[in-house]
Structures are given as structure tokens and as C-alpha cells.
Design a protein around this motif. Structure first.
Motif, PDB file in Angstrom:
ATOM      1  N   ASP A  69       9.492 -19.382  -2.910  1.00 21.80           N
ATOM      2  CA  ASP A  69       9.248 -18.189  -2.091  1.00 21.80           C
ATOM      3  C   ASP A  69      10.549 -17.706  -1.478  1.00 21.80           C
ATOM      4  O   ASP A  69      11.567 -18.419  -1.469  1.00 21.80           O
ATOM      5  N   GLU A  70      10.483 -16.501  -0.935  1.00 25.89           N
ATOM      6  CA  GLU A  70      11.660 -15.904  -0.307  1.00 25.89           C
ATOM      7  C   GLU A  70      11.545 -15.984   1.216  1.00 25.89           C
ATOM      8  O   GLU A  70      10.481 -15.741   1.780  1.00 25.89           O
ATOM      9  N   TYR A  71      12.678 -16.306   1.857  1.00 26.42           N
ATOM     10  CA  TYR A  71      12.746 -16.430   3.310  1.00 26.42           C
ATOM     11  C   TYR A  71      13.965 -15.697   3.826  1.00 26.42           C
ATOM     12  O   TYR A  71      14.916 -15.434   3.083  1.00 26.42           O
ATOM     13  N   ARG A  83      16.067 -17.600  -1.709  1.00 25.08           N
ATOM     14  CA  ARG A  83      14.976 -18.067  -2.565  1.00 25.08           C
ATOM     15  C   ARG A  83      14.911 -19.583  -2.451  1.00 25.08           C
ATOM     16  O   ARG A  83      15.908 -20.270  -2.714  1.00 25.08           O
ATOM     17  N   SER A 120       6.282 -24.677  -4.766  1.00 31.90           N
ATOM     18  CA  SER A 120       6.264 -23.212  -4.835  1.00 31.90           C
ATOM     19  C   SER A 120       7.678 -22.701  -4.614  1.00 31.90           C
ATOM     20  O   SER A 120       8.520 -23.397  -4.023  1.00 31.90           O
ATOM     21  N   ASP A 179      -2.367 -23.237  -9.025  1.00 31.41           N
ATOM     22  CA  ASP A 179      -1.777 -22.917  -7.722  1.00 31.41           C
ATOM     23  C   ASP A 179      -2.410 -23.733  -6.599  1.00 31.41           C
ATOM     24  O   ASP A 179      -2.529 -23.261  -5.464  1.00 31.41           O
ATOM     25  N   ARG A 238       4.245 -27.271  -1.753  1.00 32.48           N
ATOM     26  CA  ARG A 238       3.137 -26.364  -1.504  1.00 32.48           C
ATOM     27  C   ARG A 238       2.196 -26.969  -0.461  1.00 32.48           C
ATOM     28  O   ARG A 238       2.027 -28.181  -0.383  1.00 32.48           O
ATOM     29  N   ASP A 294      10.101 -16.788   8.231  1.00 33.49           N
ATOM     30  CA  ASP A 294       9.146 -16.050   7.404  1.00 33.49           C
ATOM     31  C   ASP A 294       9.569 -14.580   7.369  1.00 33.49           C
ATOM     32  O   ASP A 294       9.840 -13.978   8.414  1.00 33.49           O
ATOM     33  N   ARG A 295       9.587 -13.986   6.198  1.00 32.39           N
ATOM     34  CA  ARG A 295      10.077 -12.607   6.077  1.00 32.39           C
ATOM     35  C   ARG A 295       9.132 -11.604   6.723  1.00 32.39           C
ATOM     36  O   ARG A 295       9.566 -10.522   7.132  1.00 32.39           O
ATOM     37  N   GLU A 296       7.853 -11.942   6.796  1.00 35.53           N
ATOM     38  CA  GLU A 296       6.882 -10.999   7.360  1.00 35.53           C
ATOM     39  C   GLU A 296       6.784 -11.109   8.877  1.00 35.53           C
ATOM     40  O   GLU A 296       6.759 -10.099   9.580  1.00 35.53           O
ATOM     41  N   LYS A 339      12.768 -23.332  -3.012  1.00 34.04           N
ATOM     42  CA  LYS A 339      11.742 -24.164  -3.647  1.00 34.04           C
ATOM     43  C   LYS A 339      11.279 -25.185  -2.617  1.00 34.04           C
ATOM     44  O   LYS A 339      12.090 -25.857  -1.985  1.00 34.04           O
TER      45      LYS A 339
END
Length: 326
Positions: free
Chosen positions: A231-233, A305, A229, A201, A310, A252-254, A307
Motif C-alpha cells: 500500500d501507499e503511505y 510504497r 499487502s 485477500d 495484512r 495514512d494518506r487519507e 510492503k
């Protein structure tokens, strides 16, 4: 003209192979002495870094060595009459890196310019770029300087020395157990190194020609290969223009902050499904977002989702792999 003035006159006016041997030797001695005096008097200056070019696959062959690409801030330590630490753009950040400067002083080197990367580690012992900025202020003793090149040492400019030789000298200057550490080359094929850093990673790898000299700026003598990587957005909207690739604008989801864009390379029926959803639920651009005339904004609720490369602050070389309603 006495002997002293005659010698001075010869050294100034005579050039080439017709110059008397004694005069040529004197001229060389004088110029060498002068260069040493100037070198000693002038402090070492920041050298713009040599930058690896991004490639899709690492180069194979015995002429290349491979190292981990550390996810941090490219920096340069200069040691002469004191210790100075510079950013990749030549800004003096010594005050921010006082603890690392103390570690550099403990190396007890008279003069050196060391190229490297400043990192902070996460709980898994891996570089954590996202925490680096806050760590510089909140926990500076957790910073590490990973040294990977030596540009100047002991009064000598090493930039014309082969990369492998420069690194061998550097390895001998850095003892174990300090916050200045040497970036070891990995003794394996390029493909094997890539698999290792990807599985760990890590951000990626850097490949360097063993015989390469050090030249500031971009170069294909050093090549970086990054890992990806997935990740989800959160989808903010899409950009569609005739004759151009379509992009998803993502957050960013957060935090809800804009994270960048990603190519929409889905199959045709999936693209049409996405267009229909965006058009059915129009929304407003996020606060503070710069105008994007081609953007179609949509209401929150769609997860993408993605790609992407990183170790980047914003999405880069990103593509949408799938999407769904939250």
C-alpha cells in the motif's frame, strides 16, 4: 467403631496398595461424587487462549491441519447456566455481543467453552477488521463468531484431548445458517492453502498439529502465517542512528494519522536520494506525536510504497519498496 465410622476412618487414614479393596473403591466413589458435585456447582471460568506463533512459511506434513486466519477479535463463548462472551484478555463483553449470545443459546448446550474469532464482513464477504469496532455498536446483527476449538463440553475438560478430536466434536455442535459458524480445515497442502488465502485477500492461515493439546499462551503447536499487502503511505520523517537500521515514519494518506514505521532497505543510491529530500524539506512532527529524538521530520508530499503484513492495526514487518513526490 461401628461399620459406618470404620469405613470413614479407613478412607481417610489408609493409603496405597495395602488399603482394603472395598475401602479403596468407596474412596474412589466418594471422591468421584465430590468432584461431580463441585463441577456442577461451580460456573465455568474463562481460559486464557492458546496463541499461534508467527512464522514465515506454513509447516508441511500430514501431522498438520490448516485453516483460514480470520481478521477479527479473538473471543470465547462460555455456556453453563447462561451465556457469557469474553475478549481474549478475559473481559466480559456479553452486553456488546447480545445477538451472538442469543445465537449461542439456540445451540441448546448445557455446558461448553468455545474458542473463536468475532468478525464482520465487507461487501466481498471477507472479514473487515477496520469496520469491526463500529459494527459492534452500529450493526451488531452483522457480527459472526467463527468457532475453531472446544475446550469444555458436557461437564468434561477437553484441553488434554487431541486438537483434531476436539474440533470434530465442535463441528457436530454447530448447525449451518447461524451467526456462529465452524472454521473448516482446508484439505490441501500448506503451500496450496497459503496461495489460496493470499489470492482471496485474506489475512493469512493457521496451522495446527492434529494431536496438540490446548495450553494457554504462545505455542509452536499452532503456527500462523500471514499474507502481505502493498500500500501507499505518506512520509512523515525518518529515523537514522549509527549502527542501526533506518526507518520511515509513515501516515495514512487519507486520514493523516500515524500508521507506523517501515524498514528502509532500498539500494544505496535510493537511500541517499531519500536522505537528501528529507534534509532539503525539514518539517514538524505531527500533532500529538510522542517525542522521537532520532527522528528527522519532513514536509508532506512524499509517497512511500510499503510492503507489510495484512490485517494489522499498525504497520508490522513492513519495508519500503519505493518512493516518489506526490
Amino acid at each position: 467403631m461401628d461399620e459406618g465410622s470404620g469405613r470413614l476412618g479407613v478412607s481417610v487414614t489408609l493409603k496405597g496398595k495395602n488399603q482394603p479393596t472395598a475401602a479403596r473403591e468407596a474412596q474412589r466413589d466418594d471422591s468421584s461424587f465430590l468432584r461431580r458435585r463441585i463441577c456442577c456447582a461451580m460456573p465455568l471460568a474463562f481460559i486464557a487462549p492458546m496463541m499461534p506463533m508467527l512464522v514465515d512459511e506454513p509447516p508441511e506434513g500430514d501431522e498438520w491441519t490448516h485453516e483460514v486466519k480470520y481478521d477479527g477479535y479473538r473471543s470465547q463463548i462460555i455456556i453453563d447456566k447462561g451465556i457469557r462472551i469474553f475478549t481474549r484478555n478475559g473481559k466480559d463483553w456479553t452486553q456488546a455481543y447480545k445477538f451472538l449470545a442469543e445465537d449461542a443459546a439456540s445451540l441448546k448446550l448445557k455446558s461448553a467453552i468455545i474458542d473463536g474469532e468475532i468478525v464482520v464482513l465487507n461487501d466481498r464477504g471477507l472479514p473487515d477488521f477496520g469496520s469491526l469496532r463500529s459494527a459492534i455498536k452500529a450493526r451488531p446483527r452483522d457480527l459472526y463468531f467463527v468457532a475453531f476449538d472446544l475446550l469444555h463440553f458436557g461437564g468434561k475438560d477437553l484441553r488434554q484431548t487431541a486438537c483434531e478430536e476436539r474440533r470434530n466434536i465442535l463441528r457436530g455442535l454447530i448447525p449451518a445458517g447461524k451467526h456462529i459458524q465452524f472454521s473448516e480445515a482446508i484439505d490441501a497442502s500448506a503451500a496450496e492453502v497459503y496461495r489460496m488465502v493470499d489470492a482471496a485477500d485474506l489475512e493469512g492461515m493457521v496451522s495446527k498439529r492434529r494431536d496438540s493439546t490446548y495450553r494457554s499462551g504462545n505455542t509452536y503447536n499452532w503456527k500462523k502465517t500471514k499474507c502481505y499487502s502493498v500500500d501507499e503511505y505518506m512520509l512523515l520523517g525518518v529515523e537514522r542512528e549509527a549502527g542501526k537500521a533506518a526507518f520511515a515514519l509513515l501516515a495514512d494518506r487519507e486520514t493523516g494519522e500515524y500508521a507506523g514505521s517501515a524498514f528502509i532497505t532500498l539500494e544505496r543510491f535510493k537511500r541517499e536520494e531519500l536522505w537528501a529530500r528529507v534534509e532539503a524539506k525539514p518539517g514538524e512532527p505531527p500533532d500529538g506525536m510522542k517525542p522521537r529524538p532520532a527522528a528527522l521530520w519532513t514536509k508532506p508530499g512524499m509517497v512511500m510504497r510499503v510492503k507489510h503484513l495484512r490485517g494489522e492495526e499498525m504497520l508490522r514487518h513492513a519495508s519500503v519498496e519505493d518512493f516518489w513526490e506526490e
